[in-house]
Design a protein around this motif. Structure first.
Motif, PDB file in Angstrom:
ATOM      1  N   THR A  42       0.735  -1.256  -0.130  1.00 38.22           N
ATOM      2  CA  THR A  42      -0.094  -0.119   0.020  1.00 38.22           C
ATOM      3  C   THR A  42       0.963   1.573   0.034  1.00 38.22           C
ATOM      4  OG1 THR A  42       0.080   0.019   2.414  1.00 38.22           O
ATOM      5  CG2 THR A  42      -1.897  -0.923   1.168  1.00 38.22           C
ATOM      6  N   LYS A  43       2.277   1.044  -0.167  1.00 36.93           N
ATOM      7  CA  LYS A  43       3.277   2.136  -0.091  1.00 36.93           C
ATOM      8  C   LYS A  43       3.597   2.718  -1.629  1.00 36.93           C
ATOM      9  CE  LYS A  43       5.095  -0.007   4.083  1.00 36.93           C
ATOM     10  NZ  LYS A  43       6.085  -0.867   4.570  1.00 36.93           N
ATOM     11  N   SER A  44       3.577   4.140  -1.726  1.00 39.46           N
ATOM     12  CA  SER A  44       3.953   4.123  -2.889  1.00 39.46           C
ATOM     13  C   SER A  44       5.203   4.009  -3.597  1.00 39.46           C
ATOM     14  CB  SER A  44       3.999   6.031  -3.189  1.00 39.46           C
ATOM     15  OG  SER A  44       4.927   6.225  -2.071  1.00 39.46           O
ATOM     16  N   GLU A  45       6.228   3.675  -2.550  1.00 36.90           N
ATOM     17  CA  GLU A  45       7.501   3.038  -3.228  1.00 36.90           C
ATOM     18  C   GLU A  45       7.764   1.601  -2.729  1.00 36.90           C
ATOM     19  OE1 GLU A  45      10.504   5.842  -2.465  1.00 36.90           O
ATOM     20  OE2 GLU A  45       9.693   7.553  -3.774  1.00 36.90           O
ATOM     21  N   GLY A  46       6.830   1.097  -2.302  1.00 34.33           N
ATOM     22  CA  GLY A  46       6.838  -0.528  -1.743  1.00 34.33           C
ATOM     23  C   GLY A  46       6.950  -1.369  -2.645  1.00 34.33           C
ATOM     24  N   MET A  47       7.555  -2.455  -2.343  1.00 33.56           N
ATOM     25  CA  MET A  47       7.807  -3.323  -3.353  1.00 33.56           C
ATOM     26  C   MET A  47       6.803  -4.546  -3.236  1.00 33.56           C
ATOM     27  SD  MET A  47      10.253  -4.554  -5.624  1.00 33.56           S
ATOM     28  CE  MET A  47      10.943  -5.811  -6.420  1.00 33.56           C
ATOM     29  N   GLY A  48       6.385  -4.599  -1.782  1.00 33.32           N
ATOM     30  CA  GLY A  48       5.461  -5.588  -1.576  1.00 33.32           C
ATOM     31  C   GLY A  48       6.068  -7.069  -1.309  1.00 33.32           C
ATOM     32  N   MET A  49       7.316  -7.229  -1.082  1.00 34.04           N
ATOM     33  CA  MET A  49       7.987  -8.536  -1.077  1.00 34.04           C
ATOM     34  C   MET A  49       8.252  -8.875   0.388  1.00 34.04           C
ATOM     35  SD  MET A  49       7.750 -10.069  -3.789  1.00 34.04           S
ATOM     36  CE  MET A  49       8.666 -11.168  -3.545  1.00 34.04           C
ATOM     37  N   GLY A  50       8.289  -7.619   1.237  1.00 33.70           N
ATOM     38  CA  GLY A  50       8.889  -7.830   2.708  1.00 33.70           C
ATOM     39  C   GLY A  50       8.105  -9.031   3.282  1.00 33.70           C
ATOM     40  N   LEU A  51       6.966  -8.791   3.666  1.00 31.52           N
ATOM     41  CA  LEU A  51       6.115  -9.725   4.623  1.00 31.52           C
ATOM     42  C   LEU A  51       6.061 -11.072   3.814  1.00 31.52           C
ATOM     43  CD1 LEU A  51       3.188  -7.655   5.622  1.00 31.52           C
ATOM     44  CD2 LEU A  51       5.151  -8.496   6.932  1.00 31.52           C
ATOM     45  N   ALA A  52       6.309 -11.199   2.457  1.00 38.23           N
ATOM     46  CA  ALA A  52       6.329 -12.522   1.742  1.00 38.23           C
ATOM     47  C   ALA A  52       7.593 -13.140   2.321  1.00 38.23           C
ATOM     48  CB  ALA A  52       6.325 -12.316   0.345  1.00 38.23           C
ATOM     49  N   ILE A  53       8.670 -12.578   2.160  1.00 38.67           N
ATOM     50  CA  ILE A  53       9.881 -12.992   2.411  1.00 38.67           C
ATOM     51  C   ILE A  53       9.962 -13.599   3.881  1.00 38.67           C
ATOM     52  CG2 ILE A  53      12.696 -12.299   2.914  1.00 38.67           C
ATOM     53  CD1 ILE A  53      12.059 -10.466   0.461  1.00 38.67           C
ATOM     54  N   CYS A  54       9.435 -12.670   4.665  1.00 39.43           N
ATOM     55  CA  CYS A  54       9.362 -13.017   6.250  1.00 39.43           C
ATOM     56  C   CYS A  54       8.615 -14.349   6.557  1.00 39.43           C
ATOM     57  CB  CYS A  54       8.722 -11.981   7.243  1.00 39.43           C
ATOM     58  SG  CYS A  54       9.437 -10.495   7.125  1.00 39.43           S
ATOM     59  N   ARG A  55       7.686 -14.466   5.758  1.00 40.40           N
ATOM     60  CA  ARG A  55       6.930 -15.771   5.726  1.00 40.40           C
ATOM     61  C   ARG A  55       7.672 -16.921   5.251  1.00 40.40           C
ATOM     62  NH1 ARG A  55       0.987 -16.817   3.482  1.00 40.40           N
ATOM     63  NH2 ARG A  55       1.899 -16.778   1.406  1.00 40.40           N
ATOM     64  N   SER A  56       8.227 -16.830   4.185  1.00 42.66           N
ATOM     65  CA  SER A  56       8.939 -17.912   3.629  1.00 42.66           C
ATOM     66  C   SER A  56      10.237 -18.166   4.650  1.00 42.66           C
ATOM     67  CB  SER A  56       9.950 -17.315   2.374  1.00 42.66           C
ATOM     68  OG  SER A  56       8.718 -16.954   1.473  1.00 42.66           O
ATOM     69  N   ILE A  57      10.744 -17.285   5.290  1.00 40.21           N
ATOM     70  CA  ILE A  57      12.101 -17.470   6.015  1.00 40.21           C
ATOM     71  C   ILE A  57      11.537 -18.355   7.466  1.00 40.21           C
ATOM     72  CG2 ILE A  57      13.786 -16.273   7.699  1.00 40.21           C
ATOM     73  CD1 ILE A  57      14.077 -14.175   5.572  1.00 40.21           C
ATOM     74  N   ILE A  58      10.435 -17.813   7.720  1.00 38.92           N
ATOM     75  CA  ILE A  58      10.041 -18.435   9.167  1.00 38.92           C
ATOM     76  C   ILE A  58       9.377 -19.945   8.791  1.00 38.92           C
ATOM     77  CG2 ILE A  58       8.051 -18.028  10.918  1.00 38.92           C
ATOM     78  CD1 ILE A  58      10.397 -16.347  11.181  1.00 38.92           C
ATOM     79  N   GLU A  59       8.525 -20.049   7.685  1.00 37.36           N
ATOM     80  CA  GLU A  59       8.261 -21.272   7.171  1.00 37.36           C
ATOM     81  C   GLU A  59       9.447 -22.257   7.019  1.00 37.36           C
ATOM     82  OE1 GLU A  59       5.430 -20.665   4.161  1.00 37.36           O
ATOM     83  OE2 GLU A  59       3.758 -20.248   5.542  1.00 37.36           O
ATOM     84  N   ALA A  60      10.505 -21.630   6.222  1.00 34.34           N
ATOM     85  CA  ALA A  60      11.837 -22.402   6.194  1.00 34.34           C
ATOM     86  C   ALA A  60      12.340 -22.950   7.481  1.00 34.34           C
ATOM     87  CB  ALA A  60      12.817 -21.826   5.370  1.00 34.34           C
ATOM     88  N   HIS A  61      12.014 -22.183   8.592  1.00 42.31           N
ATOM     89  CA  HIS A  61      12.347 -22.701  10.067  1.00 42.31           C
ATOM     90  C   HIS A  61      11.328 -23.620  10.527  1.00 42.31           C
ATOM     91  CE1 HIS A  61      15.315 -19.356   9.570  1.00 42.31           C
ATOM     92  NE2 HIS A  61      15.936 -19.907  10.489  1.00 42.31           N
ATOM     93  N   GLU A  62      10.632 -24.146   9.794  1.00 39.63           N
ATOM     94  CA  GLU A  62       9.423 -24.444  10.594  1.00 39.63           C
ATOM     95  C   GLU A  62       8.491 -23.871  11.480  1.00 39.63           C
ATOM     96  OE1 GLU A  62      11.316 -28.199  11.724  1.00 39.63           O
ATOM     97  OE2 GLU A  62      12.314 -28.762   9.694  1.00 39.63           O
TER      98      GLU A  62
END
Ligand code: ADP
Length: 668
Positions: A604-624
């Motif tokens: 929702t940010k004008s200069e946001g990439m929209g990948m931050g939370l996706a990455i966070c989730r991937s990392i956490i899920e990779a940690h089970e």
């Protein structure tokens, strides 16, 4: 005694000595006055002694003269006695004897003629004597008052018998008046005294005072025996007050005046010296304070004159550059602490500073310590003024910023590494997403292509060109799939390197790395963790990245909030997991669920990439673990978001948690 104590004691002695220095002129003056008084007294004693000697000589002379006089009178009386017998003078003629009248004109007061039975035959006194026979100019002895004395002469008779005697009464006073020469009478008061110190005769009517002068010095007098001729008599000479010229009285007056002036001068000197000592003590205290302050400062100070010569440096400055203070003072450019390979550049900067063009906000410089290591400094130049307000050079305050620079450099490197990691992770995530998204269409293209080829074969179409084209199409689709797969493999995020780590330290590191941003946006952060030793099995770098991502999102969300707060809470969740909640009091999630928020490229940010939370989730899920988001609990704030992640506990911590839980249950 240690050196410092000795120096202090010496300076204390000097102080005491200086405190009493004012008394020195007074003391010297007193010694001088005492010497003068002693000299005067000695002179006076010598003078008195001399006068006494003279007086003794005069007394002896006078005594001789008076004895001579009396001898003469006795002879005269005997002469009269003889002439009485030889000239057969009758009692009637007695008063007309010329020698008798002569005697009465001198010192005789009366002459009595006694027969041998001491009966008075004739008597003549100066009052009954023939005045014509007396010498007209001579004062008769009768007119002189005082005690009388007698001279006796025997009158010889026939056949050597004594026919009578002549008794002449004479005045010792007249004797003195006649016998004492004028020059002696001017010098002395002469008197004849008896054994009881009663005056028999005196040269003057009124005796002088016993003392003379304002200081009451006793008069010198000298007495010698005058017996005989007068029984029990003494001749006494007492000096008259000698004429003392007025200036002879000056020395005591001058001395008194001198002493009074010295006293006043000493008092003024004492006051002056006390003032000076007070000022000196104040100055010493101030100097001690100043040097203590200067030496305890972390800021280096250096003063330079207009030629760039160092005129003062404090201890901090000397320690900064490694040269002793004494060696630095007096040095001129180029300074030994300048970098040898930047002499030209440093000289330009120096000339600029000397011209008064140094930046007011200070400038950074790099110097070399005497031992060879470099140091970064921040220099602030200000005009150096003397007591009259005249500028005499420049005063530089130097702050060593080597440590700060190193920290900044370290921070920058860390931020770069973090950004690099984040970029790589993001690229990996994008590649993964793209590969995932493209794989299906490419597989579809390949299947459709295979289907078309099979249909054409079935329909008997044998056009080699069509078959070739379709064959190539399939190959290209497969090639595209392989390329995508390879890119994915190349850019895919790195697999977590999991290890047992203290989660508390990981979170603290993440906060420290993001601290500057938090401060810049004035966000207050609280970390709640009851057990700091809890360990998880995770990749600390990736978890740091997740925490920083959540902190950045929360900070972005707080932009429009006034009292900005973030709270990070670490707690155990169940037997196997640890949970970290990152809560803010921003606007909240507005009903969006974790699925939407973690969708790749959702922002929702004008200069946001929209990948931050996706990455966070991937990392956490990779940690089970699990990654979730919800609205803020109402006990924390009215609105806000809470992002949570869970991570598996490390083996040791899990065992410990189990034991604790069992114990807890047992207690219940
Ligand atoms: P980006 O930050 O680039 O927008 P993210 O994936 O990190 O991408 O975030 C996706 C979206 O989730 C954000 O654009 C924002 O709308 C929302 N979001 C994330 N964190 C918060 C938060 N703490 N509070 C409110 N909204 C948030």
């Amino acid at each position: 005694m240690p050196q410092a104590a000795r120096t202090l004691a010496r300076s204390g002695d000097r102080q005491t000595w200086a405190r009493h220095l004012w008394a020195l002129p007074m003391l010297l003056s007193l010694i001088f006055v005492a010497a003068v008084v002693a000299w005067l007294q000695r002179t006076d004693t010598l003078d008195r002694e001399e006068r006494r000697q003279t007086m003794i000589a005069d007394a002896l002379t006078l005594e001789t003269q008076l004895r001579g006089q009396l001898d003469f009178e006795s002879q005269q009386l005997e002469e009269v006695a003889r002439s009485l017998q030889q000239n057969a003078i009758s009692a009637e003629q007695f008063g007309r004897v010329a020698e008798i009248n002569a005697g009465l004109g001198r010192v005789w007061q009366s002459v009595t003629w006694l027969d041998k039975d001491n009966r008075v035959l004739a008597h003549v006194s100066s009052a009954s004597a023939d005045p014509s026979a007396l010498l007209p100019t001579t004062a008769t002895a009768e007119s002189v008052r005082g005690i009388s004395s007698h001279l006796v002469a025997s009158i010889p008779g026939a056949r050597s018998n004594i026919s009578g005697s002549l008794v002449a009464r004479y005045s010792p006073t007249a004797l003195l008046k006649r016998g004492v020469p004028w020059w002696l009478a001017r010098k002395y008061y002469v008197r004849l005294t008896d054994s009881l110190d009663q005056t028999l005769a005196a040269s003057e009517d009124s005796p002088p005072l016993k003392t003379y002068g304002t200081l009451g010095f006793p008069r010198i007098s000298y007495a010698l025996s005058f017996d005989p001729p007068i029984r029990d008599a003494s001749l006494e000479l007492t000096e008259h007050a000698a004429f003392v010229p007025w200036y002879r009285g000056l020395p005591p007056v001058l001395m008194a005046g001198f002493l009074a002036l010295v006293l006043i001068a000493t008092w003024m000197l004492r006051r002056q010296m006390q003032g000076v000592l007070r000022a000196e003590a104040a100055w010493r205290t101030e100097a001690a304070w100043r040097s203590a302050m200067e030496d305890s400062m972390v800021v280096g100070l250096r003063a330079r004159d207009f030629n760039g010569r160092l005129v003062y440096v404090n201890r901090t400055f000397a320690e900064m550059v490694g040269w002793p203070q004494d060696a630095l003072v007096g040095m001129i450019t180029p300074m030994p602490y300048w970098l040898p390979d930047q002499i030209e550049e440093t000289m330009q900067r120096h000339l600029r500073n000397m011209a008064g063009d140094a930046p007011r906000e200070g400038y950074e410089a790099r110097w070399r310590h005497r031992d060879g290591h470099n140091l970064d400094v921040m220099v602030f130049e200000t005009p150096l003024v003397d007591a009259s307000g005249q500028q005499i050079g420049w005063m530089g305050s130097i702050l060593e910023i080597t440590e700060r620079k190193l920290m900044e450099e370290r921070d920058r490197k860390q931020a770069d590494t973090l950004a690099h990691h984040a970029r790589l992770t993001m690229l990996g995530e994008i590649a993964s997403t793209l590969a995932h998204e493209l794989n299906q269409p490419l597989t579809a293209i390949a299947s459709y292509n295979a289907g078309v080829i099979n249909s054409l074969k079935r329909d008997g179409v044998t056009d080699a060109d069509v078959h070739d084209a379709l064959q190539r199409l399939g190959e290209q689709a497969a090639q595209a799939g392989r390329i995508v797969q390879r890119i994915r493999e190349f850019l895919t995020r790195r697999e977590p390197v999991r290890e047992s780590c203290e989660i508390h330290q990981v979170v603290v590191n993440a906060i420290a790395l993001f601290r500057r941003e938090l401060d810049r946006h004035q966000v207050a952060i609280t970390l709640n963790n009851l057990n700091e030793t809890v360990r998880v099995t995770a990749d600390p770098v990736l978890i740091e990245q997740v925490i920083i991502n959540l902190l950045r999102n929360a900070t972005d969300a707080l932009i429009s909030t006034r009292d900005r707060q973030i709270e990070v809470t670490i707690h155990i969740a169940g037997e196997r997991f640890l949970r970290i909640d990152v809560t803010d009091n921003g606007p909240g999630l507005a009903g969006r669920g974790i699925k939407q928020l973690c969708t790749a490229f959702y922002s929702t940010k004008s200069e946001g990439m929209g990948m931050g939370l996706a990455i966070c989730r991937s990392i956490i899920e990779a940690h089970e673990g699990a990654f979730d988001a919800c609205e803020v609990p109402s006990n924390f704030a009215k609105s806000g978001a809470q992002f949570s992640l869970s991570l598996p506990l490390a083996q040791a911590t899990r065992a410990q948690v189990l034991i604790e839980q069992h114990l807890h249950e047992a207690c219940e």
